[in-house]
Design a protein around this motif. Structure first.
Motif, PDB file in Angstrom:
ATOM      1  N   PRO A  49       0.818  -1.221   0.000  1.00 18.12           N
ATOM      2  CA  PRO A  49       0.000   0.000   0.000  1.00 18.12           C
ATOM      3  C   PRO A  49       0.847   1.265   0.000  1.00 18.12           C
ATOM      4  O   PRO A  49       0.456   2.273  -0.611  1.00 18.12           O
ATOM      5  N   ALA A  50       2.016   1.216   0.632  1.00 16.47           N
ATOM      6  CA  ALA A  50       2.870   2.403   0.667  1.00 16.47           C
ATOM      7  C   ALA A  50       3.340   2.772  -0.736  1.00 16.47           C
ATOM      8  O   ALA A  50       3.355   3.943  -1.104  1.00 16.47           O
ATOM      9  N   LEU A  51       3.707   1.742  -1.530  1.00 18.02           N
ATOM     10  CA  LEU A  51       4.153   2.015  -2.902  1.00 18.02           C
ATOM     11  C   LEU A  51       3.009   2.624  -3.714  1.00 18.02           C
ATOM     12  O   LEU A  51       3.187   3.593  -4.455  1.00 18.02           O
ATOM     13  N   ILE A  52       1.820   2.057  -3.534  1.00 16.17           N
ATOM     14  CA  ILE A  52       0.658   2.585  -4.260  1.00 16.17           C
ATOM     15  C   ILE A  52       0.391   4.033  -3.839  1.00 16.17           C
ATOM     16  O   ILE A  52       0.194   4.911  -4.681  1.00 16.17           O
ATOM     17  N   LEU A  53       0.423   4.289  -2.534  1.00 21.34           N
ATOM     18  CA  LEU A  53       0.201   5.658  -2.045  1.00 21.34           C
ATOM     19  C   LEU A  53       1.246   6.622  -2.601  1.00 21.34           C
ATOM     20  O   LEU A  53       0.922   7.743  -2.991  1.00 21.34           O
ATOM     21  N   ALA A  54       2.500   6.169  -2.644  1.00 24.58           N
ATOM     22  CA  ALA A  54       3.572   7.038  -3.134  1.00 24.58           C
ATOM     23  C   ALA A  54       3.363   7.358  -4.610  1.00 24.58           C
ATOM     24  O   ALA A  54       3.498   8.508  -5.024  1.00 24.58           O
ATOM     25  N   LEU A  55       3.011   6.330  -5.407  1.00 21.78           N
ATOM     26  CA  LEU A  55       2.793   6.566  -6.837  1.00 21.78           C
ATOM     27  C   LEU A  55       1.578   7.469  -7.045  1.00 21.78           C
ATOM     28  O   LEU A  55       1.576   8.328  -7.927  1.00 21.78           O
ATOM     29  N   MET A  56       0.549   7.285  -6.218  1.00 23.83           N
ATOM     30  CA  MET A  56      -0.624   8.156  -6.292  1.00 23.83           C
ATOM     31  C   MET A  56      -0.233   9.602  -5.994  1.00 23.83           C
ATOM     32  O   MET A  56      -0.700  10.534  -6.623  1.00 23.83           O
ATOM     33  N   ARG A  57       0.644   9.752  -5.011  1.00 23.70           N
ATOM     34  CA  ARG A  57       1.071  11.093  -4.600  1.00 23.70           C
ATOM     35  C   ARG A  57       1.867  11.787  -5.708  1.00 23.70           C
ATOM     36  O   ARG A  57       1.929  13.000  -5.761  1.00 23.70           O
ATOM     37  N   LEU A  58       2.485  10.981  -6.587  1.00 27.04           N
ATOM     38  CA  LEU A  58       3.265  11.549  -7.686  1.00 27.04           C
ATOM     39  C   LEU A  58       2.455  11.610  -8.975  1.00 27.04           C
ATOM     40  O   LEU A  58       2.982  11.941 -10.030  1.00 27.04           O
ATOM     41  N   SER A  59       1.173  11.294  -8.873  1.00 24.47           N
ATOM     42  CA  SER A  59       0.333  11.240 -10.068  1.00 24.47           C
ATOM     43  C   SER A  59       0.059  12.640 -10.620  1.00 24.47           C
ATOM     44  O   SER A  59       0.199  13.641  -9.942  1.00 24.47           O
ATOM     45  N   LYS A  60      -0.339  12.649 -11.911  1.00 27.47           N
ATOM     46  CA  LYS A  60      -0.673  13.925 -12.549  1.00 27.47           C
ATOM     47  C   LYS A  60      -2.044  14.394 -12.100  1.00 27.47           C
ATOM     48  O   LYS A  60      -2.319  15.582 -12.085  1.00 27.47           O
ATOM     49  N   SER A  61      -2.927  13.438 -11.779  1.00 27.62           N
ATOM     50  CA  SER A  61      -4.302  13.784 -11.441  1.00 27.62           C
ATOM     51  C   SER A  61      -4.416  14.343 -10.023  1.00 27.62           C
ATOM     52  O   SER A  61      -3.973  13.734  -9.055  1.00 27.62           O
ATOM     53  N   GLY A  62      -5.011  15.510  -9.906  1.00 25.73           N
ATOM     54  CA  GLY A  62      -5.160  16.174  -8.612  1.00 25.73           C
ATOM     55  C   GLY A  62      -5.991  15.379  -7.630  1.00 25.73           C
ATOM     56  O   GLY A  62      -5.692  15.328  -6.438  1.00 25.73           O
ATOM     57  N   ILE A  63      -7.028  14.715  -8.148  1.00 25.30           N
ATOM     58  CA  ILE A  63      -7.913  13.951  -7.255  1.00 25.30           C
ATOM     59  C   ILE A  63      -7.142  12.801  -6.628  1.00 25.30           C
ATOM     60  O   ILE A  63      -7.197  12.574  -5.421  1.00 25.30           O
ATOM     61  N   VAL A  64      -6.406  12.075  -7.474  1.00 27.28           N
ATOM     62  CA  VAL A  64      -5.625  10.935  -6.988  1.00 27.28           C
ATOM     63  C   VAL A  64      -4.607  11.393  -5.936  1.00 27.28           C
ATOM     64  O   VAL A  64      -4.446  10.770  -4.890  1.00 27.28           O
ATOM     65  N   ARG A  65      -3.954  12.530  -6.226  1.00 26.05           N
ATOM     66  CA  ARG A  65      -2.974  13.069  -5.269  1.00 26.05           C
ATOM     67  C   ARG A  65      -3.629  13.410  -3.939  1.00 26.05           C
ATOM     68  O   ARG A  65      -3.085  13.139  -2.877  1.00 26.05           O
ATOM     69  N   THR A  66      -4.828  14.000  -4.013  1.00 24.67           N
ATOM     70  CA  THR A  66      -5.527  14.421  -2.805  1.00 24.67           C
ATOM     71  C   THR A  66      -5.912  13.223  -1.936  1.00 24.67           C
ATOM     72  O   THR A  66      -5.758  13.256  -0.714  1.00 24.67           O
ATOM     73  N   ILE A  67      -6.419  12.170  -2.587  1.00 28.09           N
ATOM     74  CA  ILE A  67      -6.826  10.981  -1.837  1.00 28.09           C
ATOM     75  C   ILE A  67      -5.634  10.438  -1.055  1.00 28.09           C
ATOM     76  O   ILE A  67      -5.711  10.191   0.163  1.00 28.09           O
ATOM     77  N   SER A  68      -4.514  10.280  -1.754  1.00 24.33           N
ATOM     78  CA  SER A  68      -3.327   9.746  -1.110  1.00 24.33           C
ATOM     79  C   SER A  68      -2.843  10.682   0.004  1.00 24.33           C
ATOM     80  O   SER A  68      -2.503  10.247   1.099  1.00 24.33           O
ATOM     81  N   GLY A  69      -2.852  11.993  -0.294  1.00 26.46           N
ATOM     82  CA  GLY A  69      -2.402  12.972   0.698  1.00 26.46           C
ATOM     83  C   GLY A  69      -3.280  12.950   1.937  1.00 26.46           C
ATOM     84  O   GLY A  69      -2.796  13.053   3.066  1.00 26.46           O
ATOM     85  N   ALA A  70      -4.588  12.787   1.727  1.00 27.45           N
ATOM     86  CA  ALA A  70      -5.521  12.767   2.855  1.00 27.45           C
ATOM     87  C   ALA A  70      -5.243  11.561   3.745  1.00 27.45           C
ATOM     88  O   ALA A  70      -5.212  11.671   4.976  1.00 27.45           O
ATOM     89  N   TYR A  71      -5.037  10.406   3.121  1.00 30.36           N
ATOM     90  CA  TYR A  71      -4.739   9.194   3.891  1.00 30.36           C
ATOM     91  C   TYR A  71      -3.494   9.408   4.742  1.00 30.36           C
ATOM     92  O   TYR A  71      -3.476   9.138   5.947  1.00 30.36           O
TER      93      TYR A  71
END
Lengths: 243, 249
Positions: A49-71
């Motif tokens: 899950p950490a790898l997934i969260l990290a990749l989400m955090r580096l994503s281009k999509s703002g929504i995806v970044r926000t979800i990961s950042g919120a978690y």
């Protein structure tokens, strides 16, 4: 003098009075095993899950970044103990775990909620380790990979992540050291790890200090050499860079 | 042979801005590159020439305008850019070899993983190309063990291993020690002779003069001059180009 009594409880004879050991050693031995199993399994599980969260955090999509950042913010800004209670009494009141014991003393109806809580908490921290490790790899590496026709994910898998590992591994090992200490919180739910063992011995023998001193010594004996080894490995890897 | 081939890249009114339009890197740049041409782009630093080159394979996403590559609008978001990048080799100023892989693994990564070639066949082809640049003996070396000139020659071979239709060079000799510039330019010269279509951003005026079929001058994010090298260097018209040439020649 009145103050001589003040320190009476702290005399060396109280600190290091390990006379309970012959009878109660098993509490500490099983406690260490429980603690190590709990922390190793939690950190190991948190990696995915950490790898997934990290990749989400580096994503281009703002929504995806926000979800990961919120978690990540949620788990870093609330106490682990609260997370443990909520997961144990909330999540695991809905999920029934069959009664089963591993190694003869690890009751999985408590162990699994503990692992889940620690792993969820740890993934927030480990994802930041991953993110930093990935960002430390030169951007030109991904550009070179992409310009050869590799997809973003292929570039990550074959080019960026293998280089990021070197930055990630020492920090991940440090997270394990932290987890060995932090997992002591699980004693509040009766998981028979090291602190729970010390607490039980303390209340059975009425020796309120020495069992905890012994627990501290055991934690130190695990974590101090471990962090020295990590430091040494880190130094060697850095030397490899300069070559 | 310069302008006879079919257009391979057609850039139409390419504009690139950053920070929501506050910084303009490129303004209405149009350019047609034909098969077999060697187009050399020169200009002062900050003129947008690297941004222009990096837009050609979409390492920079255009703000507006079109890039047509072999008949396909690759600036269209619906286009699968990975497919087209396989046909455009790119060489970087800082080489960007993969440091955790041997030279051979650098060379066959894309052919094997992207094009699903048989590794042995890919290696055979890589060895052939390595011998052309005189580095046959370095295939099991790691990039850290190579000199700058060797690294850049390997980077060129890495791009060639994908059999590209066009090669893009982003200041390929700017990060090299002076004594290593020659060996890289020689490889590029041979490549041009073999008929490869090339777009080269460089400060090497000698290379532009000798190898270029057209020389482009960019300044302030615009293409200001586009001529065969002889005219470009002997009869510059644009005032800014005259000033630039007086400084660099």
């Amino acid at each position: 003098m009145w103050w001589s009594n003040l320190f009476a409880g702290m005399s060396p004879s109280n600190f290091f009075n390990f006379s309970f050991l012959p009878k109660y050693a098993s509490f500490f031995i099983q406690g260490v095993e429980y603690t190590l199993l709990l922390s190793v399994v939690s950190v190991a599980i948190s990696v995915i899950p950490a790898l997934i969260l990290a990749l989400m955090r580096l994503s281009k999509s703002g929504i995806v970044r926000t979800i990961s950042g919120a978690y990540i913010s949620l788990f870093r800004s609330t106490p682990l103990m609260v997370q443990l209670y909520i997961i144990y009494y909330g999540l695991f009141s809905l999920i029934r775990i069959p009664s089963y014991t591993i190694l003869g003393f690890i009751d999985i109806t408590r162990f699994i909620p503990g692992v889940v809580a620690l792993a969820l908490n740890s993934s927030a921290y480990v994802s930041e380790i991953f993110r930093a490790g990935i960002l430390a790899v030169d951007q030109g590496q991904m550009e070179a990979a992409r310009s050869l026709g590799l997809s973003k994910w292929q570039g990550m898998k074959f080019v960026v992540l293998p280089q990021a590992i070197k930055n990630i591994l020492p920090a991940l090992a440090n997270e394990l050291v932290t987890m060995v200490k932090e997992s002591s919180i699980c004693s509040v739910l009766g998981m028979s790890e090291l602190i729970w063992g010390a607490k039980t011995v303390a209340s059975t023998t009425y020796k309120t200090l020495a069992p905890y001193v012994l627990a501290a010594i055991v934690y130190f004996a695990i974590n101090y050499p471990a962090s020295k080894v990590i430091e040494a490995i880190e130094r060697r890897m850095r030397r490899g860079d300069r070559r | 042979m310069a302008t006879e081939g079919n257009p391979i890249i057609d850039v139409k009114k390419l504009t690139k801005t950053y920070c929501g339009g506050r910084i303009r890197a490129l303004t209405d740049c149009s350019l047609t590159i034909r098969k077999g041409e060697v187009v050399v782009i020169v200009g002062p630093s900050g003129s947008g020439k690297s941004t222009f080159l990096r837009s050609l394979n979409l390492l920079e996403t255009p703000t507006s305008g079109q890039i047509i590559f072999e008949g396909t609008d690759i600036s269209d978001k619906k286009t699968d850019i990975n497919l087209h990048r396989q046909r455009m080799g790119m060489v970087f100023q800082h080489f960007n070899l993969f440091p955790h892989m041997t030279v051979m693994d650098n060379l066959i990564l894309a052919p094997v993983k992207v094009r699903h070639e048989d590794p042995e066949k890919a290696k055979e082809r890589a060895r052939e190309l390595l011998s052309k640049v005189g580095l046959s003996d370095r295939e099991s070396a790691y990039p850290i063990q190579l000199s700058g000139g060797q690294k850049q020659r390997i980077a060129i071979v890495r791009a060639l291993c994908m059999n590209p239709d066009v090669m893009l060079f982003d200041e390929p000799t700017s990060a090299l020690d002076p004594e290593m510039v020659g060996e890289v330019l020689e490889v590029m010269r041979d490549l041009a002779k073999s008929g490869m279509t090339m777009v080269v951003v460089t400060h090497e005026m000698g290379f532009a003069k000798e190898v270029g079929s057209r020389v482009i001058f960019m300044d302030g994010g615009k293409i200001l001059e586009d001529k065969p090298p002889k005219e470009f260097f002997e009869n510059p018209e644009n005032e800014r180009l005259k000033l630039f040439l007086s400084k660099v020649l």
